[in-house]
Design a protein around this motif. Structure first.
Motif, PDB file in Angstrom:
ATOM      1  N   PRO A 277      63.801  66.729  89.168  1.00 35.39           N
ATOM      2  CA  PRO A 277      64.421  66.519  87.858  1.00 35.39           C
ATOM      3  C   PRO A 277      64.001  65.193  87.212  1.00 35.39           C
ATOM      4  O   PRO A 277      63.648  64.246  87.899  1.00 35.39           O
ATOM      5  N   ILE A 278      64.086  65.169  85.873  1.00 33.41           N
ATOM      6  CA  ILE A 278      63.680  63.965  85.132  1.00 33.41           C
ATOM      7  C   ILE A 278      64.922  63.083  85.008  1.00 33.41           C
ATOM      8  O   ILE A 278      65.722  63.222  84.095  1.00 33.41           O
ATOM      9  N   ASP A 279      65.046  62.184  85.946  1.00 35.01           N
ATOM     10  CA  ASP A 279      66.227  61.327  85.937  1.00 35.01           C
ATOM     11  C   ASP A 279      66.107  60.199  84.932  1.00 35.01           C
ATOM     12  O   ASP A 279      65.014  59.677  84.694  1.00 35.01           O
ATOM     13  N   ARG A 280      67.252  59.802  84.372  1.00 39.24           N
ATOM     14  CA  ARG A 280      67.259  58.690  83.427  1.00 39.24           C
ATOM     15  C   ARG A 280      67.311  57.371  84.192  1.00 39.24           C
ATOM     16  O   ARG A 280      67.861  57.320  85.295  1.00 39.24           O
ATOM     17  N   PRO A 281      66.783  56.330  83.574  1.00 36.81           N
ATOM     18  CA  PRO A 281      66.801  55.037  84.265  1.00 36.81           C
ATOM     19  C   PRO A 281      68.220  54.573  84.590  1.00 36.81           C
ATOM     20  O   PRO A 281      68.454  53.960  85.628  1.00 36.81           O
ATOM     21  N   LYS A 282      69.159  54.896  83.729  1.00 36.79           N
ATOM     22  CA  LYS A 282      70.552  54.478  83.952  1.00 36.79           C
ATOM     23  C   LYS A 282      71.135  55.084  85.228  1.00 36.79           C
ATOM     24  O   LYS A 282      72.020  54.497  85.864  1.00 36.79           O
ATOM     25  N   THR A 283      70.632  56.284  85.586  1.00 41.91           N
ATOM     26  CA  THR A 283      71.135  56.979  86.778  1.00 41.91           C
ATOM     27  C   THR A 283      70.425  56.495  88.018  1.00 41.91           C
ATOM     28  O   THR A 283      71.053  56.263  89.059  1.00 41.91           O
TER      29      THR A 283
ATOM     30  N   ARG B 275      71.527  67.019  88.607  1.00 39.00           N
ATOM     31  CA  ARG B 275      71.486  68.467  88.793  1.00 39.00           C
ATOM     32  C   ARG B 275      70.597  69.066  87.714  1.00 39.00           C
ATOM     33  O   ARG B 275      70.620  68.642  86.562  1.00 39.00           O
ATOM     34  N   ASN B 276      69.821  70.060  88.052  1.00 38.18           N
ATOM     35  CA  ASN B 276      68.855  70.611  87.098  1.00 38.18           C
ATOM     36  C   ASN B 276      69.195  72.025  86.623  1.00 38.18           C
ATOM     37  O   ASN B 276      68.698  72.459  85.590  1.00 38.18           O
ATOM     38  N   PHE B 277      70.002  72.742  87.376  1.00 33.28           N
ATOM     39  CA  PHE B 277      70.384  74.100  86.990  1.00 33.28           C
ATOM     40  C   PHE B 277      71.857  74.295  87.315  1.00 33.28           C
ATOM     41  O   PHE B 277      72.322  73.867  88.358  1.00 33.28           O
TER      42      PHE B 277
ATOM     43  N   TRP C 176      70.090  75.388  81.944  1.00 31.50           N
ATOM     44  CA  TRP C 176      68.730  75.619  82.427  1.00 31.50           C
ATOM     45  C   TRP C 176      67.889  74.367  82.247  1.00 31.50           C
ATOM     46  O   TRP C 176      67.832  73.819  81.157  1.00 31.50           O
ATOM     47  N   HIS C 177      67.182  73.949  83.334  1.00 28.32           N
ATOM     48  CA  HIS C 177      66.330  72.761  83.296  1.00 28.32           C
ATOM     49  C   HIS C 177      67.050  71.640  82.550  1.00 28.32           C
ATOM     50  O   HIS C 177      66.550  71.095  81.564  1.00 28.32           O
ATOM     51  N   ILE C 178      68.231  71.326  83.048  1.00 26.12           N
ATOM     52  CA  ILE C 178      69.154  70.411  82.387  1.00 26.12           C
ATOM     53  C   ILE C 178      68.501  69.057  82.102  1.00 26.12           C
ATOM     54  O   ILE C 178      68.711  68.473  81.038  1.00 26.12           O
ATOM     55  N   SER C 179      67.721  68.577  83.030  1.00 27.34           N
ATOM     56  CA  SER C 179      67.140  67.233  82.841  1.00 27.34           C
ATOM     57  C   SER C 179      66.156  67.222  81.672  1.00 27.34           C
ATOM     58  O   SER C 179      66.104  66.267  80.898  1.00 27.34           O
ATOM     59  N   LEU C 180      65.391  68.296  81.494  1.00 27.88           N
ATOM     60  CA  LEU C 180      64.426  68.329  80.391  1.00 27.88           C
ATOM     61  C   LEU C 180      65.139  68.526  79.064  1.00 27.88           C
ATOM     62  O   LEU C 180      64.883  67.803  78.093  1.00 27.88           O
ATOM     63  N   THR C 181      66.053  69.507  79.010  1.00 26.49           N
ATOM     64  CA  THR C 181      66.733  69.772  77.746  1.00 26.49           C
ATOM     65  C   THR C 181      67.601  68.574  77.366  1.00 26.49           C
ATOM     66  O   THR C 181      67.712  68.235  76.182  1.00 26.49           O
TER      67      THR C 181
ATOM     68  N   HIS D 263      76.032  73.493  94.296  1.00 20.11           N
ATOM     69  CA  HIS D 263      75.112  74.549  94.742  1.00 20.11           C
ATOM     70  C   HIS D 263      75.904  75.549  95.568  1.00 20.11           C
ATOM     71  O   HIS D 263      77.020  75.255  96.013  1.00 20.11           O
ATOM     72  N   ALA D 264      75.322  76.701  95.794  1.00 25.21           N
ATOM     73  CA  ALA D 264      76.062  77.816  96.384  1.00 25.21           C
ATOM     74  C   ALA D 264      76.470  77.598  97.833  1.00 25.21           C
ATOM     75  O   ALA D 264      77.386  78.260  98.319  1.00 25.21           O
ATOM     76  N   LEU D 265      75.814  76.681  98.518  1.00 23.94           N
ATOM     77  CA  LEU D 265      76.134  76.500  99.933  1.00 23.94           C
ATOM     78  C   LEU D 265      77.117  75.354 100.184  1.00 23.94           C
ATOM     79  O   LEU D 265      77.271  74.908 101.318  1.00 23.94           O
TER      80      LEU D 265
END
Lengths: 301, 482
Positions: free
Chosen positions: B170-176, B267-269, B285-290, B442-444
């Motif tokens: 995922p494309i993380d932000r610098p703040k994170t 998280r990305n999805f 969907w593709h949360i980091s990009l959107t 996630h599911a697990l």
């Protein structure tokens, strides 16, 4: 530190039953899928189990090399370490890839290629790289690694074992085949593979490269043109094409101090000795191998 | 090295031991190892592009400090533009140069003007789309005063190339991410265990579902001209599932690995197939990009178009999504993919329900309207994924045309019935698990099951499915090519 060790320990504990499942599969004869050739994979596992260290005379080739080299006759006449590495469908380029790997592992002094025109018609099979690109130590001692290296599913492994064409390999990698007359495939009896194809020139180039490499390694290359049934060259055009292929191979082999032997002789290898256009029955293989050993005894010291 | 390869497993085991047993004295040592590991991981793919990654990191490190220290706005803007031009310029060159050349040639050819072909043999550096966005968001956040630049170059370089995420996000932000890199990571057993579970889930999605779907979709898309429409529909359905399973599987593995090394990653999805409308879908969907494009493209566009009311909003959305489409690659199909998804927003904007978030249900079964919303959204998305898969617009339109024919009512052609059935069962398992666990990361995440033997049975059940039904082909992750 404690929690890290606990994590590591629990992870290993978790992974252990999974590894055991594959070890049990291996012991039960459900071997990993290494390449897309069942016979090649079977041979490599066999080799690993036989713990063969050195092979002075190595034969290799496609199905013609597999079915037509009678191991007993060769051993009785040569009295030296020998193994047949032939496998269905090998093209010359594949043979080159494999010979370079096997030469490092088994240090042969002589490489005999049993060949026919079918070895010059198709592209390379990249799945053999799955095998040759794995370290020798792992191949020889931990073939189970291939379960994980090549993503075998148990379903695929089981299916392969139960649907693969059964071949009885002898202890030196050979597999003579006898097909009853009633079982002979009529379509394959007079089959005419398209030859040459767009890959033929490339395969000649591969043969040339193999010759260069073997010469540099001081390994003698003996190229054996196996018999082809008379009906293949039943027109002037097909005779000419075949002869051109023989001449081409001979020129390449002899350029690199190799030995070219041609056993294409319809007068000696009559139809009754074949089970299809290109492959000799076990009886034909015996006739062919007896002639072959007379010639190679003069070469192999 | 693929995450699902034995080489990576060996690499990560060694990395783990060094990270937690040798280099764990302080965060500087941890970061040095993280950086070295990241570069080994990246170079393993293609060492020729490592200098580009390092150069980009170096330039943006200094630009960040320069932007922060600059006294005048003009200076800050200039330095920002240098960074943007470098990042976007490099991206445009590697990704789109040949596309522009070929498109220009085609455009002139329609007027019977023949231009000489001059394309370069350009190899796309792996991960360039992802790490470029990381550096751009770093510079923009500094310029807007959201963050201060880091003066520790190792921290910054790690931020750009943290290895579970460098290739496909995922494309993380610098703040994170940066604050996590400026303190010592302490091994957290619960976090690491959860990471392992997420990796297992990701491996299941990638190796069982995505790779098996790929076998069928490749066959259907290759032979679509000879197959009935029902097979084409089946292919479109499977491909949508494949992209999701492949990319979310990768993201799960990347997040899981990050958790094991003590780094929390975005998280990305978030169960996108349970979205009730297109806006909801793209929030999942593709949360980091959107999210990235929303903050850095959509938000400025809405300000720019604020005087145009709903029309302005529509323009901003369509441009934003067209950018999402183009980001995916140099093909008109991706352009249309993005554009179409943007157009799907128009009814929501006109109705004024764009920002309305509807929880699907707290019950086991959703109500019929919610179910219809989910089915409708999936269908809309599925049709755009045909563009995603097609090699060209011509092929995509041909596929669409053949899809809407009478042969829709004939039985689809299924070659390997057992494999198809097994794959469909696994898809149902995936969707059911994600539905039941939709409020979890996630599911697990099944800690609520108190009895550990039950949890162990579930884990081994999943492992058994993986080792029994994994596709034999060893394929790259789809998003590596972006």
């Amino acid at each position: 530190m404690k929690s890290t060790v606990k994590f590591l320990f629990k992870t290993l504990l978790f992974a252990l039953p999974v590894l055991l499942v594959f070890e049990v599969l291996f012991r039960l004869g459900y071997f990993p899928i290494i390449t897309n050739s069942t016979i090649f994979d079977l041979k490599m596992i066999r080799l690993q189990k036989q713990h063969i260290e050195r092979v002075k005379v190595m034969s290799i080739g496609s199905s013609v090399g597999l079915y037509e080299f009678n191991s007993d006759i060769i051993l009785q006449n040569l009295h030296t370490s020998y193994y047949n590495f032939a496998s269905w469908g090998l093209q010359i380029g594949d043979i080159r890839t494999l010979v370079k790997s096997f030469a490092k592992d088994y240090r042969p002094r002589y490489v005999i290629i049993g060949s026919s025109i079918g070895d010059f018609i198709a592209p390379l099979n990249e799945t053999y790289l799955n095998y040759v690109n794995t370290g020798t130590y792992i191949r020889k001692n931990f073939p189970e690694v291939f379960y994980f290296k090549n993503y075998n599913s148990i379903h695929q492994i089981i299916r392969r074992k139960h649907t693969a064409f059964p071949v009885q390999l002898d202890s030196w990698g050979g597999a003579l085949l006898t097909v009853k007359a009633k079982d002979i495939n009529r379509e394959k009896w007079n089959e005419h593979n398209i030859f040459p194809t767009k890959y033929t020139a490339y395969q000649y180039h591969e043969l040339d490269s193999l010759g260069i490499w073997l010469q540099a390694q001081h390994i003698k290359l003996i190229f054996v043109q196996v018999p082809i049934k008379a009906s293949y060259a039943n027109t002037p055009v097909s005779k000419q094409i075949l002869q051109h292929h023989f001449d081409q191979c001979q020129a390449i082999i002899e350029k690199h101090a190799g030995v070219y032997l041609n056993y294409h002789n319809p007068a000696v290898f009559t139809d009754s000795l074949f089970f299809d256009q290109y492959h000799l029955q076990a009886a034909g293989g015996r006739v062919f191998t007896r002639q072959l050993v007379v010639d190679i005894k003069k070469i192999i010291k | 090295m693929l995450f699902t390869s034995i080489t990576f497993v060996i690499f990560f085991c060694l990395f783990f031991l060094l990270y937690w047993f040798v280099f764990n004295r302080n965060f500087k040592l941890q970061n040095l190892l993280l950086l070295a590991g990241g570069y080994v991981f990246y170079a393993w793919w293609d060492w020729r592009f490592l200098p580009l990654l390092i150069a980009s990191s170096s330039l943006n490190y200094f630009l960040g400090i320069g932007i922060y220290k600059a006294r005048q706005t003009k200076q800050r803007s200039l330095l920002l533009w240098i960074g943007l031009l470098q990042g976007l310029g490099t991206l445009l060159f590697f990704k789109y140069f040949n596309f522009f050349v070929k498109s220009t040639i085609s455009a002139f050819a329609t007027f019977n003007i023949r231009l000489d072909t001059y394309t370069l043999n350009i190899i796309l550096p792996l991960g360039i789309s992802f790490y470029t966005f990381r550096t751009i968001s770093y510079l923009l956040d500094i310029k807007h005063g959201k963050i201060k630049p880091t003066t520790d170059w190792v921290v910054f370089f790690c931020y750009v190339s943290v290895f579970p995420c460098v290739i496909s996000g995922p494309i993380d932000r610098p703040k994170t991410l940066i604050p996590q890199l400026t303190r010592r990571r302490v091994f957290d057993y619960a976090q690491a265990t959860d990471g392992m579970r997420q990796i297992l889930w990701g491996v299941f999605k990638k190796m069982v579902i995505a790779d098996n779907c790929a076998v069928f979709t490749d066959n259907i898309f290759e032979h679509y001209k000879t197959l009935p429409a029902s097979s084409l529909l089946f292919g479109a359905f499977l491909y949508t599932i494949q992209v999701y399973a492949d990319f979310s599987g990768y993201s799960d593995i990347a997040i899981g690995l990050s958790n094991i090394i003590g780094i929390k990653v975005t998280r990305n999805f978030n169960t996108p197939f349970f979205a009730q409308n297109i806006a909801d879908f793209w929030r999942r969907w593709h949360i980091s990009l959107t999210g990235w494009l929303t903050d850095y493209v959509f938000a400025p566009l809405t300000i720019y178009f604020r005087d145009l009311g709903k029309t302005g909003l529509i323009l901003a959305i369509v441009i934003n999504f067209t950018a999402i489409g183009i980001w995916h690659g140099p093909n008109w199909t991706f352009f249309l993919f993005g554009f179409l998804n943007g157009c799907y927003y128009i009814p929501l904007i006109l109705r004024g329900t764009l920002y309305k978030k509807k929880k699907i249900t707290d019950q086991l079964q959703p109500a019929l309207p919610a179910l219809l919303g989910v089915a409708g959204t999936f269908t809309l998305v599925m049709f755009t994924f045909i563009l995603f898969r097609a090699d060209s617009l011509a092929q995509a339109f041909d596929y669409y045309q053949r899809l809407f024919s009478r042969s829709m009512f004939t039985a689809p052609v299924i070659i390997e019935k057992v494999n198809t059935a097994a794959t469909l069962v696994c898809i149902v398992i995936m969707l059911a698990a994600e539905w039941l666990q939709r409020d979890k990361q996630h599911a697990l995440q099944i800690d609520f099951i108190k009895k550990s033997p039950v949890r162990v049975i579930i884990y081994y059940g999943l492992i058994l499915i993986i080792i029994t039904f994994t596709a034999t082909r060893n394929s790259d992750f789809i998003y590596f090519k972006f």
